[in-house]
Design a protein around this motif. Structure first.
Motif, PDB file in Angstrom:
ATOM      1  N   ASN A  24       0.477  -1.794  -0.054  1.00 22.11           N
ATOM      2  CA  ASN A  24       0.069   0.343   0.091  1.00 22.11           C
ATOM      3  C   ASN A  24       0.767   1.443  -0.229  1.00 22.11           C
ATOM      4  N   ILE A  25       0.459   1.997  -0.615  1.00 19.02           N
ATOM      5  CA  ILE A  25       1.319   3.151  -0.734  1.00 19.02           C
ATOM      6  C   ILE A  25       1.739   4.421   0.598  1.00 19.02           C
ATOM      7  N   LYS A  26       0.313   3.843   1.425  1.00 17.36           N
ATOM      8  CA  LYS A  26       0.549   4.693   2.809  1.00 17.36           C
ATOM      9  C   LYS A  26       1.549   3.942   3.509  1.00 17.36           C
ATOM     10  N   PHE A  27       1.383   2.221   3.431  1.00 21.62           N
ATOM     11  CA  PHE A  27       3.428   2.313   4.132  1.00 21.62           C
ATOM     12  C   PHE A  27       4.454   2.602   3.224  1.00 21.62           C
ATOM     13  N   LYS A  28       4.481   2.392   2.221  1.00 21.25           N
ATOM     14  CA  LYS A  28       5.707   2.441   1.644  1.00 21.25           C
ATOM     15  C   LYS A  28       5.994   3.844   1.908  1.00 21.25           C
ATOM     16  N   GLU A  29       4.712   4.826   2.055  1.00 19.09           N
ATOM     17  CA  GLU A  29       5.685   6.374   2.561  1.00 19.09           C
ATOM     18  C   GLU A  29       6.310   6.424   3.996  1.00 19.09           C
ATOM     19  N   ILE A  30       4.968   6.212   4.836  1.00 20.24           N
ATOM     20  CA  ILE A  30       6.549   5.399   6.569  1.00 20.24           C
ATOM     21  C   ILE A  30       7.160   4.677   6.431  1.00 20.24           C
ATOM     22  N   HIS A 140      -6.964   1.729   5.963  1.00 19.69           N
ATOM     23  CA  HIS A 140      -7.221   2.099   6.265  1.00 19.69           C
ATOM     24  C   HIS A 140      -7.321   3.686   7.637  1.00 19.69           C
ATOM     25  N   LYS A 141      -7.894   5.192   7.160  1.00 16.40           N
ATOM     26  CA  LYS A 141      -7.892   5.927   7.713  1.00 16.40           C
ATOM     27  C   LYS A 141      -8.959   5.635   8.864  1.00 16.40           C
ATOM     28  N   SER A 142      -8.808   6.516  10.372  1.00 15.12           N
ATOM     29  CA  SER A 142      -9.473   5.927  11.611  1.00 15.12           C
ATOM     30  C   SER A 142      -8.409   7.422  12.432  1.00 15.12           C
ATOM     31  N   ASN A 143      -8.886   7.724  13.878  1.00 11.01           N
ATOM     32  CA  ASN A 143      -8.833   7.888  14.703  1.00 11.01           C
ATOM     33  C   ASN A 143      -8.469   7.580  15.915  1.00 11.01           C
ATOM     34  N   TRP A 144      -7.677   7.604  16.844  1.00  9.15           N
ATOM     35  CA  TRP A 144      -7.397   6.927  17.910  1.00  9.15           C
ATOM     36  C   TRP A 144      -6.811   7.979  19.189  1.00  9.15           C
ATOM     37  N   LYS A 145      -7.757   8.079  20.229  1.00 10.07           N
ATOM     38  CA  LYS A 145      -6.441   8.220  21.272  1.00 10.07           C
ATOM     39  C   LYS A 145      -6.504  10.668  20.719  1.00 10.07           C
ATOM     40  N   GLY A 153      -3.832  -3.118   6.887  1.00 11.52           N
ATOM     41  CA  GLY A 153      -3.589  -4.292   7.327  1.00 11.52           C
ATOM     42  C   GLY A 153      -4.697  -5.253   6.866  1.00 11.52           C
ATOM     43  N   THR A 154      -5.881  -4.186   7.103  1.00  5.99           N
ATOM     44  CA  THR A 154      -7.305  -4.391   6.906  1.00  5.99           C
ATOM     45  C   THR A 154      -7.942  -2.326   6.427  1.00  5.99           C
ATOM     46  N   THR A 155      -8.735  -3.216   5.348  1.00  3.89           N
ATOM     47  CA  THR A 155      -9.666  -2.268   4.866  1.00  3.89           C
ATOM     48  C   THR A 155     -10.291  -1.952   5.413  1.00  3.89           C
ATOM     49  N   THR A 156     -10.802  -2.619   6.824  1.00  3.41           N
ATOM     50  CA  THR A 156     -12.061  -2.414   7.632  1.00  3.41           C
ATOM     51  C   THR A 156     -12.548  -1.903   8.954  1.00  3.41           C
ATOM     52  N   ALA A 157     -13.570  -1.995   9.991  1.00  2.00           N
ATOM     53  CA  ALA A 157     -13.039  -1.640  10.989  1.00  2.00           C
ATOM     54  C   ALA A 157     -12.924  -3.173  12.238  1.00  2.00           C
ATOM     55  N   ASP A 158     -12.310  -3.841  11.754  1.00  2.00           N
ATOM     56  CA  ASP A 158     -11.746  -5.729  12.073  1.00  2.00           C
ATOM     57  C   ASP A 158     -10.277  -5.795  12.779  1.00  2.00           C
ATOM     58  N   ASP A 167       0.509   6.501  13.162  1.00  2.00           N
ATOM     59  CA  ASP A 167       0.045   7.389  13.263  1.00  2.00           C
ATOM     60  C   ASP A 167       0.513   8.449  12.064  1.00  2.00           C
ATOM     61  N   SER A 168      -0.904   9.597  11.780  1.00  2.00           N
ATOM     62  CA  SER A 168      -0.938   9.399  10.455  1.00  2.00           C
ATOM     63  C   SER A 168       0.246  10.860  10.156  1.00  2.00           C
ATOM     64  N   LYS A 169       0.278  11.694  10.919  1.00  2.00           N
ATOM     65  CA  LYS A 169       1.380  12.667  10.842  1.00  2.00           C
ATOM     66  C   LYS A 169       2.919  12.352  10.614  1.00  2.00           C
ATOM     67  N   ASP A 170       3.294  12.392  12.376  1.00  4.60           N
ATOM     68  CA  ASP A 170       4.658  11.197  12.334  1.00  4.60           C
ATOM     69  C   ASP A 170       5.529   9.997  11.958  1.00  4.60           C
ATOM     70  N   HIS A 171       4.176   9.234  11.374  1.00  8.23           N
ATOM     71  CA  HIS A 171       4.605   7.859  11.123  1.00  8.23           C
ATOM     72  C   HIS A 171       5.136   6.999  12.822  1.00  8.23           C
ATOM     73  N   TYR A 172       4.502   7.284  13.503  1.00 11.20           N
ATOM     74  CA  TYR A 172       5.649   6.623  14.455  1.00 11.20           C
ATOM     75  C   TYR A 172       4.283   5.380  14.975  1.00 11.20           C
ATOM     76  N   LEU A 173       5.105   3.734  15.249  1.00 11.68           N
ATOM     77  CA  LEU A 173       4.139   2.826  15.831  1.00 11.68           C
ATOM     78  C   LEU A 173       3.574   3.125  16.542  1.00 11.68           C
ATOM     79  N   VAL A 174       1.625   3.184  16.780  1.00 15.62           N
ATOM     80  CA  VAL A 174       1.111   3.724  18.039  1.00 15.62           C
ATOM     81  C   VAL A 174       0.084   1.906  18.257  1.00 15.62           C
ATOM     82  N   ARG A 175      -0.106   1.394  17.828  1.00 19.26           N
ATOM     83  CA  ARG A 175      -0.251   0.154  17.730  1.00 19.26           C
ATOM     84  C   ARG A 175      -0.274  -1.128  16.970  1.00 19.26           C
ATOM     85  N   MET A 176      -0.125  -2.048  17.643  1.00 17.06           N
ATOM     86  CA  MET A 176      -0.111  -3.452  16.676  1.00 17.06           C
ATOM     87  C   MET A 176      -1.266  -4.773  17.880  1.00 17.06           C
ATOM     88  N   ILE A 177      -1.856  -4.962  17.129  1.00 20.40           N
ATOM     89  CA  ILE A 177      -2.836  -6.527  16.772  1.00 20.40           C
ATOM     90  C   ILE A 177      -2.033  -7.635  15.607  1.00 20.40           C
TER      91      ILE A 177
END
Length: 245
Positions: A24-30, A140-145, A153-158, A167-177
């Motif tokens: 995905n292009i977003k992961f490439k950016e990160i 996909h995009k969402s909001n958290w805290k 890893g998924t296109t839905t809230a699953d 984090d969308s702005k600074d690209h650090y990892l905030v959660r791993m499942i």
């Protein structure tokens, strides 16, 4: 005596192979933001709280160091006691009172996600994370805290599938499942601070089967520290320690 950390590390070795997907292009950016820019070494002190049946049962200070991409060591408690774990690539060496135990196979996905992957190409990262169960083709995009996040890893809230939250702005990892058959591991990374060109977490919460099993608080985080490679050599355990320099 087995540390709760060892039990968590064992869970990380159980993987679900996937065929490597288009990234995905977003992961490439990160990945591109930190590729080739991550510090070669880090050291930090960790206050570790371990929980059982929702109750705190043990607290300990750990001393940790890494030479990226694949060398990592944890000294469990007072370094004079000789209790430690050394990760070298896919192998793990445990020491109890300076005595080396039989090595285990353990690639330690967290060391890879929190630094190691920025020393490898996107293709290499895709292959390794696919084996660990993460599909880098989906996002996909969402909001958290209160902050925008990119979920890989998924296109839905699953949240029943393996996924990485950045984090969308600074690209650090905030959660791993990491979801495996009959086992769910979750890590939440908080209180990020910027050091040099990177962001690092200041605290971590670890859940197994949705139960809190461990919290970690980091201090004295340093980058590009001169580390003797012998420190990560299981055959030279005890010959050198960064805390004594």
């Amino acid at each position: 005596m087995k540390s709760k950390y060892l039990a968590i590390a064992l869970l990380l070795t159980i993987t679900t192979p996937l065929v490597a997907q288009t990234i995905n292009i977003k992961f490439k950016e990160i990945h591109n933001q930190f590729y080739g820019k991550w510090p070669k070494t880090i050291t930090f002190v960790q206050k570790t709280n371990m929980y059982r049946a929702d109750s705190l049962f043990k607290s300990q200070t750990w001393y940790e160091a890494s030479i990226f991409p694949n060398l990592f060591r944890i000294d469990l408690g007072d370094i004079k006691d000789g209790n430690a774990i050394i990760y070298r690539g896919d192998s793990t060496y445990n020491f109890r009172k300076f005595q080396k135990m039989k090595p285990n196979v353990d690639p330690n996905i967290l060391v890879y996600l929190l630094g190691g992957m920025y020393f490898e190409s996107l293709e290499q990262v895709n292959k390794k994370l696919s084996i660990e169960g993460f599909d880098l083709s989906k996002a996909h995009k969402s909001n958290w805290k209160g902050r925008g996040i990119d979920i890989i890893g998924t296109t839905t809230a699953d949240t029943t599938v393996s996924q990485l939250w950045y984090d969308s702005k600074d690209h650090y990892l905030v959660r791993m499942i990491q979801q495996k058959p009959k086992m769910r591991l979750e890590c939440q990374f908080e209180n990020h601070q910027k050091t040099g060109k990177i962001w690092h977490e200041g605290s971590v919460k670890i859940f197994v089967q949705n139960k809190l099993v461990q919290t970690e608080e980091y201090s004295d985080f340093k980058i590009n520290v001169a580390l003797n490679p012998d420190f990560f050599n299981p055959d030279k355990f005890g010959s050198w320690h960064w805390m004594k320099q």
